[in-house]
Design an enzyme around this catalytic site. Structure first.
Site, PDB file in Angstrom:
ATOM      1  N   GLY A  91       0.807  -1.221   0.000  1.00 39.90           N
ATOM      2  CA  GLY A  91       0.000   0.000   0.000  1.00 39.90           C
ATOM      3  C   GLY A  91       0.833   1.261   0.000  1.00 39.90           C
ATOM      4  O   GLY A  91       0.293   2.366  -0.091  1.00 39.90           O
ATOM      5  N   GLU A  92       2.150   1.119   0.124  1.00 40.10           N
ATOM      6  CA  GLU A  92       2.994   2.311   0.156  1.00 40.10           C
ATOM      7  C   GLU A  92       3.924   2.323  -1.070  1.00 40.10           C
ATOM      8  O   GLU A  92       3.509   2.678  -2.145  1.00 40.10           O
ATOM      9  CB  GLU A  92       3.754   2.362   1.489  1.00 40.10           C
ATOM     10  CG  GLU A  92       2.778   2.407   2.677  1.00 40.10           C
ATOM     11  CD  GLU A  92       3.443   2.627   4.030  1.00 40.10           C
ATOM     12  OE1 GLU A  92       4.413   3.379   4.130  1.00 40.10           O
ATOM     13  OE2 GLU A  92       2.966   2.014   5.014  1.00 40.10           O
TER      14      GLU A  92
END
Lengths: 330, 330
Positions: free
Chosen positions: A122-123
């Protein structure tokens, strides 16, 4: 107070009711010592290098922007493919002073933290293997790693070590409040000082104390009154597995808090005024008046110190062998 | 050649077959003159300020990254909400030397260019009105604009003027090739020089010449052989409306080309080797041998000059009145 007045008078200093005391709950930021400068210079490049992300677009500096108080000034961060992050990006400034890293303390130190976002889908959405493949394909990096660490093999261990060493330099000394702590009674105004008195007397210092004015304990968000958090972050219990640790988060540093908006782990407090008011009610069971809140906010703004000051790093170019960024295939 | 040999001998210089001539088709980068330093400092902040985008995440530097040759090193850029851009982000380095801005030349100069991405829904996705509202809400910016421009009102005109003035400073003099042009015959190797000879003799200099080694004409992509472009960019005809201008693009600068990968308006050539090979075939009808291509590539790498060298700017903080970033609502 008596004792201090006596000794100050003996030294010929002007005494005020807010005089500097060795017993202040907030300490000046100490100079950073025992820094490996070669690691810092390498780590600085890595910190700014978006090739550590799958897309080739997101670097450490994207969400911990050193032009903006070491944060992204967003409620929650933007990750790979514009994913919305689950939590507010904490500032990297003075983060070496934290008792642990991340809001829930799941990383023991900066080195342990640095590997997380790189491999978080997610990053930065890369992997440690891919990040190392990228670095190994760039001769200028390979040479610098060899020079800095003394051996040929680059692993995530050296990458996170260098980034952490750079981050250790990101302290912000010399704020007006530190100048006051060091004895310059004109460094802050009487109004700001009255905010500090309120900050001390109301109990804020119970959690926000020490060198970082926070960062040294986990506390429940919503002690007196429950906090209606946005998002699903459960806090320290995610690490300890203990139900008693639910909604306990690391107390954020208040250093440079003027720059690190929005506030709280969910970023829901947009202004310092809102944050102070909510903290008073939720943590202390106290409704600050508008005037009191304004004074505390004025004090908090005296905690802005010297910001990072260095040349924008130049990154070594990729080669034909470098794995290509993949911004759009997922 | 005779005349130069004579004069050089008269000056006591060593003469080689590659001696420096006043008639070289490539010129050294001239020092930048008549710069307004106050505008530059303000423009530098704006260039790094993601609050000029709707999301609060994308700044000029996101896609024209001054740590990476003034580009994002992606085929096509990432815009608001992770939209895929239609075209490769050209380098901002030496862009003041271009005859016009954007691949299709639709902006006459840097000032006209700077307003484009801010309001482009696929890029920064803000509007000029919103960007000005953000700036007007930040007292430190308002004061600096007043100091720099001498009046209270901030408009997009001053914003783009300041950004353009900063960009004018982003020239990269002192490359090994410039040093050679200035008379240091040891600045580049015989091998690199043989690549330059090929570059001249094969016709590359017909388009890649002058101070920027390009940037001073529009040319059809695929003169001899048609180019199968990715994407829908039609080139100069989008500006002129003339069918004859279809697939004509501004010839990119080759300054710092080692850093500005991938290549062409669609970013489809990943390496310099691939780009040189394709240019030879498509534009010149010439198939370079592997050895020839390698020599030309070696020459091109001598065009990397001094990169931008300045302190990372610190941005003034937003206030309670600042319009909030909107990263996730669209």
């Amino acid at each position: 107070m008596k004792k201090h007045v006596t000794s100050s008078v003996a030294l010929g200093l002007v005494v005020t009711s807010f005089m500097v005391s060795a017993n202040e709950p907030i300490e000046t930021i100490k100079p950073v010592k025992e820094i490996n400068l070669a690691q810092v210079e390498l780590g600085k490049k890595l910190y700014f290098d978006p090739r550590l992300s799958k897309s080739g677009f997101i670097s450490c500096n994207s969400c911990h922007n050193l032009s903006m108080g070491g944060t992204d000034n967003l409620k929650t961060s933007i990750g790979h493919n514009w994913q919305q992050g689950p939590i507010n990006a904490p500032t990297v400034l003075n983060s070496s002073l934290n008792l642990a890293q991340f809001w829930d303390g799941r990383a023991a130190d900066l080195k342990a933290q640095a590997g997380g976002p790189i491999a978080n889908p997610g990053e930065m959405a890369s992997s440690h293997t891919l990040a190392i493949d990228v670095i190994q394909s760039i001769p200028q990096y390979v040479r610098e790693f060899k020079q800095v660490f003394g051996h040929d093999k680059v692993s995530i261990d050296e990458v996170t070590q260098a980034i952490a060493e750079f981050e250790k330099t990101l302290v912000t000394p010399n704020s007006p409040f530190d100048q006051w702590l060091m004895g310059d009674k004109d460094a802050i105004t009487e109004y700001e000082l009255s905010g500090y008195a309120l900050f001390k007397n109301s109990g804020c210092v119970a959690c926000h104390n020490g060198e970082a004015v926070g960062g040294n304990s986990f506390q429940k968000m919503g002690v007196v009154e429950a906090y209606q958090a946005k998002g699903n972050a459960e806090g320290l219990s995610a690490v300890t597995g203990k139900d008693a640790d639910r909604f306990k988060f690391k107390v954020p540093t208040l250093r440079n808090v003027e720059l690190t908006y929005p506030y709280f782990h969910d970023g829901e407090a947009e202004s310092l005024t809102e944050a102070v008011d909510l903290m008073g009610r939720l943590q202390l069971g106290r409704k600050f008046s508008e005037d009191e809140t304004a004074r505390i906010v004025a004090f908090l703004k005296t905690l802005t110190g010297d910001q990072p000051n260095f040349q924008l790093p130049q990154l070594p170019p990729s080669t034909d062998a470098t794995p290509k960024p993949q911004p759009f295939d997922s």
